[in-house]
Design an enzyme around this catalytic site. Sequence first.
Site, PDB file in Angstrom:
ATOM      1  CE1 TYR A 142      -3.390  -2.618  -0.073  1.00 53.18           C
ATOM      2  CE2 TYR A 142      -3.663  -2.432   2.284  1.00 53.18           C
ATOM      3  CZ  TYR A 142      -4.017  -3.007   1.079  1.00 53.18           C
ATOM      4  OH  TYR A 142      -4.986  -3.970   1.046  1.00 53.18           O
ATOM      5  CE  LYS A 192       0.792 -16.890  -2.476  1.00 46.18           C
ATOM      6  NZ  LYS A 192       0.217 -18.226  -2.808  1.00 46.18           N
ATOM      7  CG  ASP A 224      -2.166 -19.596  -0.946  1.00 45.40           C
ATOM      8  OD1 ASP A 224      -1.293 -19.675  -0.064  1.00 45.40           O
ATOM      9  OD2 ASP A 224      -2.050 -20.135  -2.064  1.00 45.40           O
ATOM     10  CG  ASP A 248      -7.015  -4.620   4.041  1.00 43.94           C
ATOM     11  OD1 ASP A 248      -7.964  -4.585   4.846  1.00 43.94           O
ATOM     12  OD2 ASP A 248      -6.908  -3.856   3.065  1.00 43.94           O
ATOM     13  CG  ASP A 252     -11.931  -6.819   6.549  1.00 46.88           C
ATOM     14  OD1 ASP A 252     -11.586  -6.321   7.634  1.00 46.88           O
ATOM     15  OD2 ASP A 252     -12.291  -6.148   5.575  1.00 46.88           O
TER      16      ASP A 252
END
Length: 367
Positions: A142, A192, A224, A248, A252
Site C-alpha cells: 500500500y 507467500k 492462501d 487486510d 476481515d
Amino acid sequence: MTTPSLLILPGDGIGPEVMAEVRRIIDWFGAERGLNFDVSEDLVGGCAYDKHGTPLHDDTMARAQEVDAVLLGAVGGPQYDALDFSVKPERGLLRLRKEMDLFSNLRPAQCFDALSDFSSLKKDVVAGLDIMIVRELTSGVYFGEPRGIFTEGNERVGINTQRYTESEIARVARSAFELAMKRDKKLCSMEKANVMESGILWREVVTEVGRDYPEVELSHMYADAGAMQLTRWPKQFDVIVTDNLFGDLLSDLAAMLTGSLGMLPSASLGAPMENGRPKALYEPVHGSAPDIAGQGKANPIACILSFAMALRYSFDQGDEATRLEAAIERVLADGVRTADLMGPEGGTPVSTSGMGDAILSALDTSL
Ligand code: NAD
C-alpha cells in the site's frame, strides 16, 4: 507509581454514544477496583473540523503523543462528504496513526458462545473462538514505490510495489511475539514465500526474532493456505502475524467469523515509550453509523472491548480485561441484545445505555 493516562476521542455519529458507556465502565473500575486513570477528552474528526477547521488540532496530536493510550470512537458523516480531502474527518484518524507510527494493527476475532449462531460457519467451528491477527500497518504494497498508472507502448500499466525492510518486519514480529507471550504462546506467520522474495525475507526475519522468544511455538503458513485454514478450523490459531495486504484480507475474514460489526474492537500499537508501554490507539472497527446516530440504538460492545484491550495490552491488567469480557459474555448469555444483535426470533432490543447498564450490573456481580 504515576496514574496511567488515557486520552478519549469520542468523534462523530455514534462515537460519543458508545464512548459514554465506556466512561461509565472506566468509572466503575476506579470505584470498585481502585484502577484509576488520568482521563482527558478531546475532539477528532468532523466535530474537530467544526470547531477548529481541522479534523485534528495540533494540541490534540501533541497530547496523543504523551499519553499511555488513546481511545477513539468513530469519525465521519455525510455532512462532511463535500469537504476538501485534506480536512475530511478520516484525515484526523490517519494523522494519529501516522504520527504515532502505529505499525502493528491488532484485530481480535473472538466468538462469544451466545452469538455463535450469527456466524456463517457451523457453531462448533466458531464457539469459543479467540484468535488475534497482527497486521503490519505502515508499509508493504500500500506504500511501496514505484506506484502509479503508467503508459507502456500503447497500453496503460498499473504498478504497486511490495517492499519490506528487515527492520519493518522485525518490529511487527516482535510485537506479535510479545502478544503471544501474554496469550497462549503460539504464533503463526503468514506470507507467500513460495512466490514472493519479500515473503522469503519475511519468513527469515520472523524466524530470527523468534530466537528471542523460545517459549513461543512459531509456525509458518502460506497466506492462501492460511485463509483456507481460518475458515476450516480457526481454533487451531492463537496469534497470526502477517503483512499489510494479507492482513487486510485475513483480518476481515477472521472478524466476520464472529458476527456483528458492533462487536469488533481493534488496537494499533507503535514502538515502546520510555515507560516501556507501546504507543497505542484503541478503537472499534465500525464507523460513525450515521443511519442510527442519535437514536440510542448503537451497540457499545465494540468500544467497550477496545477498552478491555487497552487494559490488557497497555496497562498490564489482563485479569481486569478478562473480568470485563466475562461480564459481556454473561450479559449476552442472558439474552440482552442491542438491535444489531437481534436474531430472526425477534425480541425487544435494549438501547445503548441499556447495554451499558447490563454490563455494569454483570461487573457488580463479578466482585
Ligand atoms: P459504519 O461502520 O459506520 O456502518 C455500517 C453499518 O453497520 C450501518 O448500518 C451501521 O448502522 C451498522 N453499525 C456500525 N456500528 C454499529 C454499532 N456499534 N452498533 C450497531 N450497528 C452498527 O460504516 P459506513 O456506513 O460505511 O460509514 C459511515 C461513516 O463512518 C462514513 O463517514 C465513514 O467514512 C466512517 N467510517 C469511519 C471509521 C472509523 O472511524 N474508524 C471506520 C469506517 C467508516
